[in-house]
Motif scaffolding. Structure first.
Motif, PDB file in Angstrom:
ATOM      1  N   ARG A 115       0.813  -1.229   0.000  1.00  0.00           N
ATOM      2  CA  ARG A 115       0.000   0.000   0.000  1.00  0.00           C
ATOM      3  C   ARG A 115       0.843   1.274   0.000  1.00  0.00           C
ATOM      4  O   ARG A 115       1.625   1.466  -0.901  1.00  0.00           O
ATOM      5  CB  ARG A 115      -0.975   0.002   1.174  1.00  0.00           C
ATOM      6  CG  ARG A 115      -2.178  -0.874   0.895  1.00  0.00           C
ATOM      7  CD  ARG A 115      -3.363  -0.412   1.738  1.00  0.00           C
ATOM      8  NE  ARG A 115      -4.421  -1.395   1.717  1.00  0.00           N
ATOM      9  CZ  ARG A 115      -5.285  -1.565   2.693  1.00  0.00           C
ATOM     10  NH1 ARG A 115      -5.225  -0.816   3.765  1.00  0.00           N
ATOM     11  NH2 ARG A 115      -6.228  -2.482   2.582  1.00  0.00           N
TER      12      ARG A 115
ATOM     13  N   ASN B 249      -7.893  -0.645   9.589  1.00  0.00           N
ATOM     14  CA  ASN B 249      -9.307  -0.257   9.603  1.00  0.00           C
ATOM     15  C   ASN B 249     -10.224  -1.448   9.862  1.00  0.00           C
ATOM     16  O   ASN B 249     -11.314  -1.285  10.399  1.00  0.00           O
ATOM     17  CB  ASN B 249      -9.677   0.456   8.294  1.00  0.00           C
ATOM     18  CG  ASN B 249     -11.009   1.164   8.403  1.00  0.00           C
ATOM     19  OD1 ASN B 249     -11.337   1.705   9.448  1.00  0.00           O
ATOM     20  ND2 ASN B 249     -11.789   1.115   7.354  1.00  0.00           N
ATOM     21  N   ALA B 250      -9.794  -2.639   9.465  1.00  0.00           N
ATOM     22  CA  ALA B 250     -10.589  -3.834   9.783  1.00  0.00           C
ATOM     23  C   ALA B 250     -10.710  -3.949  11.309  1.00  0.00           C
ATOM     24  O   ALA B 250     -11.782  -4.258  11.842  1.00  0.00           O
ATOM     25  CB  ALA B 250      -9.937  -5.082   9.191  1.00  0.00           C
TER      26      ALA B 250
ATOM     27  N   ILE C   1     -14.227  -6.230   1.008  1.00  0.00           N
ATOM     28  CA  ILE C   1     -13.074  -5.423   0.620  1.00  0.00           C
ATOM     29  C   ILE C   1     -11.818  -6.276   0.659  1.00  0.00           C
ATOM     30  O   ILE C   1     -11.467  -6.818   1.692  1.00  0.00           O
ATOM     31  CB  ILE C   1     -12.940  -4.192   1.543  1.00  0.00           C
ATOM     32  CG1 ILE C   1     -14.112  -3.244   1.264  1.00  0.00           C
ATOM     33  CG2 ILE C   1     -11.632  -3.461   1.322  1.00  0.00           C
ATOM     34  CD1 ILE C   1     -14.598  -2.498   2.447  1.00  0.00           C
TER      35      ILE C   1
ATOM     36  N   HIS D 222     -18.829   2.990   3.392  1.00  0.00           N
ATOM     37  CA  HIS D 222     -18.477   3.511   2.068  1.00  0.00           C
ATOM     38  C   HIS D 222     -18.167   2.308   1.177  1.00  0.00           C
ATOM     39  O   HIS D 222     -17.306   1.499   1.497  1.00  0.00           O
ATOM     40  CB  HIS D 222     -17.253   4.426   2.183  1.00  0.00           C
ATOM     41  CG  HIS D 222     -16.789   4.980   0.869  1.00  0.00           C
ATOM     42  ND1 HIS D 222     -17.664   5.489  -0.069  1.00  0.00           N
ATOM     43  CD2 HIS D 222     -15.562   5.109   0.341  1.00  0.00           C
ATOM     44  CE1 HIS D 222     -16.975   5.906  -1.116  1.00  0.00           C
ATOM     45  NE2 HIS D 222     -15.697   5.677  -0.900  1.00  0.00           N
TER      46      HIS D 222
ATOM     47  N   SER E 176     -16.325   1.152  -0.919  1.00  0.00           N
ATOM     48  CA  SER E 176     -15.052   1.572  -1.492  1.00  0.00           C
ATOM     49  C   SER E 176     -14.773   1.061  -2.893  1.00  0.00           C
ATOM     50  O   SER E 176     -14.365   1.800  -3.764  1.00  0.00           O
ATOM     51  CB  SER E 176     -13.915   1.114  -0.586  1.00  0.00           C
ATOM     52  OG  SER E 176     -14.092   1.629   0.690  1.00  0.00           O
TER      53      SER E 176
ATOM     54  N   ASP F   6     -18.174   4.001   8.219  1.00  0.00           N
ATOM     55  CA  ASP F   6     -16.887   3.376   7.865  1.00  0.00           C
ATOM     56  C   ASP F   6     -16.496   3.898   6.489  1.00  0.00           C
ATOM     57  O   ASP F   6     -17.017   3.482   5.468  1.00  0.00           O
ATOM     58  CB  ASP F   6     -17.001   1.850   7.848  1.00  0.00           C
ATOM     59  CG  ASP F   6     -15.707   1.205   7.364  1.00  0.00           C
ATOM     60  OD1 ASP F   6     -14.651   1.858   7.490  1.00  0.00           O
ATOM     61  OD2 ASP F   6     -15.755   0.067   6.861  1.00  0.00           O
TER      62      ASP F   6
ATOM     63  N   GLY G   3     -13.269   4.057   5.169  1.00  0.00           N
ATOM     64  CA  GLY G   3     -12.242   3.276   4.465  1.00  0.00           C
ATOM     65  C   GLY G   3     -11.038   4.088   4.036  1.00  0.00           C
ATOM     66  O   GLY G   3      -9.986   4.041   4.660  1.00  0.00           O
TER      67      GLY G   3
ATOM     68  N   SER H 102      -8.690   4.019   7.134  1.00  0.00           N
ATOM     69  CA  SER H 102      -7.348   3.419   7.160  1.00  0.00           C
ATOM     70  C   SER H 102      -6.269   4.492   7.174  1.00  0.00           C
ATOM     71  O   SER H 102      -6.444   5.562   6.598  1.00  0.00           O
ATOM     72  CB  SER H 102      -7.108   2.576   5.902  1.00  0.00           C
ATOM     73  OG  SER H 102      -8.029   1.537   5.801  1.00  0.00           O
TER      74      SER H 102
ATOM     75  N   LYS I 113      -4.234   4.139   3.267  1.00  0.00           N
ATOM     76  CA  LYS I 113      -4.870   4.344   1.966  1.00  0.00           C
ATOM     77  C   LYS I 113      -4.572   5.796   1.540  1.00  0.00           C
ATOM     78  O   LYS I 113      -3.418   6.155   1.454  1.00  0.00           O
ATOM     79  CB  LYS I 113      -6.359   4.025   2.038  1.00  0.00           C
ATOM     80  CG  LYS I 113      -6.613   2.508   2.185  1.00  0.00           C
ATOM     81  CD  LYS I 113      -8.082   2.173   2.111  1.00  0.00           C
ATOM     82  CE  LYS I 113      -8.305   0.669   2.245  1.00  0.00           C
ATOM     83  NZ  LYS I 113      -9.753   0.393   2.424  1.00  0.00           N
TER      84      LYS I 113
HETATM   85  C1  LIG Z   1     -10.176  -0.763   3.157  1.00  0.00           C
HETATM   86  C2  LIG Z   1     -11.422  -0.747   3.923  1.00  0.00           C
HETATM   87  C3  LIG Z   1     -11.541  -1.478   5.109  1.00  0.00           C
HETATM   88  C4  LIG Z   1     -10.422  -2.326   5.638  1.00  0.00           C
HETATM   89  O1  LIG Z   1      -9.352  -1.498   5.994  1.00  0.00           O
HETATM   90  P1  LIG Z   1      -7.870  -2.084   6.237  1.00  0.00           P
HETATM   91  O2  LIG Z   1      -7.068  -0.867   6.523  1.00  0.00           O
HETATM   92  O3  LIG Z   1      -7.502  -2.781   4.978  1.00  0.00           O
HETATM   93  O4  LIG Z   1      -7.947  -3.008   7.388  1.00  0.00           O
HETATM   94  C5  LIG Z   1     -12.747  -1.424   5.777  1.00  0.00           C
HETATM   95  N1  LIG Z   1     -13.777  -0.690   5.318  1.00  0.00           N
HETATM   96  C6  LIG Z   1     -13.698   0.042   4.182  1.00  0.00           C
HETATM   97  C7  LIG Z   1     -14.892   0.822   3.717  1.00  0.00           C
HETATM   98  C8  LIG Z   1     -12.521   0.034   3.442  1.00  0.00           C
HETATM   99  O5  LIG Z   1     -12.436   0.750   2.316  1.00  0.00           O
END
Ligand SMILES: *Cc1c(COP(=O)(O)O)cnc(C)c1O
Length: 476
Positions: free
Chosen positions: A106, A162-163, A189, A235, A237, A267, A269, A305, A308
C-alpha cells in the motif's frame, strides 16, 4: 514395487542417496551458503522432484542419466538456494501504476516519516508516559490531539488497521445487540474483509435494510428496536452502484441516531484529507468523500485506514464524539488491536506534515496528483534507456493508472507507460524475470506486452528498474 507403468526399472537406482548427494563436489559450493540442515532439505527435495518425474514417465533411465550428467541436481539445489536468498519482505519497484497496491505494501511513507519510524524501532521512546509529570498516559494521546486539530473532532483512538477499527466499533456498540446496515453497503473489501463476517465475529446481529440499489432513511427508522446498538453507513469503497439508486446520507443517519438515542457510525475506508495545493485530489478521484465531510455529517464515529489515501503507515483511525471514543477505549478488545510504537511514530509524523501544510509532499498524494504531461518525459527517458539495451524494444504509450485498494472505484488517472518487448521472451516471461531481479520490479502485462507506469516510481527507482533488465539483455 508394483508399478502399473512400464518404467525402466533401473531409473530410480541412478539417483544418488541423500548422503551421496551431500558428498557430491558439484554441490559443495551451495552447501556453504545456507545452514547444513536446510541444505540437506533442499537436496532431499530436489531428489524427490526427480523421483516424481520418473514416476510420471517424464524421465526414463536414459534421459535421467543425461540430465544428471549435465548437473541437474546441483542446478535444482542452486535454484532453491537462490529462492531462499531472495525470499521474504524486501524493497521492490512498483511500476504497475496502481498507487495503493496492497500486494506491494500500500502506501510508501514520506522519508521523514520513515526516519521517525526507524528511530522509534531502534530506541526507547516516550510511548506511554507523560515526560513532564512522569505519569502513565495513553499511547495515542498525541495522535488524538493531532486528529482533533485536523478534523475538528472531540476525540480519536487508533488501532492496527481499519478492519480492526470496524471490529472494535461493532463489538463496542453492537456486541450482543443489533446493528443496522443497508443491503447496498454489505461490501467485501480485498477478499478477506466482509462487513457481515466482521459483524458476526463481533457478536453483533446484522439487521439488513433496503435493497441492493435503494435504501431510504425510513428503512432504518423502521428497523430500530429496543436492542439496536448501532446505525452504520459503509463507504462502498471498491464498487459503485449506478442507475436507479438511492442511498441514505451520513447526515440523515446521524440525525436519526440522535433522535432515537442510537450511536451512528460511518466506515469511510479510504481516509482522504484536503490538500494544500491547487489541484484537488478529491476532484481527481471523482468525488471520493473527505474525512472532514464525513465528520461534519454529525455521525458519532468515522473510521478509516492510515495506509490508503492518507498515505501513512498501516493503521485504523476512529474519530468522533468524546463519549463514543471513550466507550471504544474502555473495550478490552482495544488492547488486542492497539497500534505499536513504530506505527504511532509514523502516523504522528504524517499528521504533523499535513498540519504543517506539507500534505502534498506525501508520496501517495504526489503520485495521485501527477499529470500525464508530467509523466510523459519520465516515461520517455526510461524508454530511451531500455531501448538501448540489446534485445529490448521500448516505446511510450498512453495508459491509465489506478488509485487502488478500493479507493475511488472506476476512477483511472491518465498516464504514459513504457511498453517493453523482448526479442525472445514473452511479456509474461519478461515480467517474471524482472520480479527475480536483485530489487524486484513489478509491471503490468497487458495485451501481450509489458507496461511500466512511471506514476508509481519513487525517487531513485529508475536505476533499479533499469538494473533489472541487465540479466535479460542480449537477444539470446
Ligand atoms: C479498506 C477498507 C476497510 C479495511 O481497511 P484495512 O485498513 O484494509 O484493514 C474497511 N472498510 C472500508 C470501507 C474500506 O475501504
Amino acid at each position: 514395487m508394483a508399478s502399473p507403468r512400464a518404467d525402466p526399472p533401473n531409473a530410480y537406482r541412478l539417483l544418488p542417496s541423500i548422503d551421496e548427494a551431500l558428498r557430491d563436489p558439484a554441490l559443495a559450493a551451495g552447501a556453504k551458503r545456507v545452514p547444513r540442515e536446510l541444505f540437506a532439505r533442499f537436496v532431499a527435495q530436489a531428489l524427490e522432484e526427480l523421483r516424481a518425474e520418473i514416476k510420471s514417465g517424464r524421465l526414463d533411465a536414459l534421459a535421467l542419466e543425461k540430465h544428471l550428467a549435465a548437473g541437474a541436481l546441483a542446478k535444482a539445489v542452486e535454484a532453491r538456494i537462490l529462492r531462499e536468498d531472495g525470499a521474504g519482505l524486501r524493497r521492490c519497484v512498483n511500476a504497475t501504476g496502481v498507487v495503493l497496491n496492497t500486494g506491494l505494501g500500500r502506501a510508501p511513507v514520506h522519508p521523514e516519516v520513515a526516519e521517525a519510524m526507524a528511530e522509534a524501532a531502534r530506541s526507547y521512546c516516550v510511548l506511554e508516559v507523560d515526560r513532564w509529570t512522569n505519569e502513565r498516559n495513553q499511547r495515542d494521546d498525541r495522535l488524538a490531539e493531532l486528529l482533533a486539530r485536523m478534523f475538528g473532532v472531540e476525540s480519536a483512538i487508533v488501532v492496527n488497521n481499519n478492519a480492526g477499527a470496524v471490529l472494535l466499533l461493532f463489538q463496542t456498540f453492537a456486541g450482543g445487540k443489533e446493528a443496522i446496515v443497508s443491503r447496498g453497503e454489505l461490501v467485501e473489501i480485498g477478499g478477506s474483509f466482509r462487513v457481515p463476517s466482521v459483524m458476526e465475529r463481533a457478536n453483533a446481529q446484522l439487521v439488513e435494510v433496503g435493497t441492493t440499489n435503494r435504501t431510504r432513511i425510513a428503512d432504518y427508522a423502521g428497523a430500530i428496536g429496543p436492542n439496536t446498538g448501532l446505525l452504520v453507513k459503509v463507504h462502498t469503497s471498491n464498487f459503485r452502484v449506478e442507475g436507479f439508486t438511492e442511498e441514505v446520507g451520513a447526515a440523515e443517519l446521524a440525525a436519526l441516531g440522535r433522535e432515537r438515542g442510537v450511536t451512528s457510525a460511518f466506515d469511510l475506508g479510504s481516509g482522504l484529507v484536503e490538500g494544500s495545493g491547487m489541484c484537488s485530489i478529491e476532484e481527481l478521484l471523482g468525488g471520493e468523500p473527505l474525512v472532514r465531510a464525513a465528520v461534519a455529517s454529525g455521525v458519532d464515529v468515522v473510521t478509516f485506514s492510515g495506509d490508503k489515501l492518507l498515505g501513512a503507515p498501516q493503521a485504523g483511525i476512529l474519530v468522533g464524539a468524546r463519549s463514543a471514543i471513550a466507550a471504544l477505549r474502555k473495550n478490552p478488545i482495544y488492547r488486542a488491536l492497539r497500534l505499536d510504537k513504530v506505527g504511532i511514530a509514523g502516523l504522528e509524523k504524517t499528521l504533523e506534515l499535513v498540519l504543517a501544510g506539507r500534505g502534498d509532499e506525501i508520496p501517495v498524494r504526489r503520485m495521485l496528483r501527477a499529470s500525464a504531461a508530467e509523466l510523459e518525459p519520465r516515461a520517455k527517458a526510461i524508454a530511451q534507456r531500455i531501448a538501448a539495451i540489446p534485445g529490448l524494444d521500448a516505446a511510450v504509450v498512453p495508459g491509465a493508472s489506478q488509485p487502488g485498494s478500493g479507493s475511488a472505484p472506476g476512477v483511472t488517472l491518465p498516464t504514459f507507460c513504457v511498453r517493453v518487448v523482448h526479442a525472445k521472451l514473452s511479456a509474461g516471461g519478461l515480467a517474471t524475470a524482472l520480479r527475480a531481479a536483485q530489487v524486484p520490479v513489478f509491471g503490468r502485462v497487458q495485451e501481450g506486452a509489458l507496461l511500466l507506469d512511471p506514476r508509481t516510481l519513487l525517487p531513485g527507482d529508475e536505476e533499479d528498474l533499469l538494473a533489472a533488465f541487465v540479466p535479460v539483455s542480449g537477444a539470446d
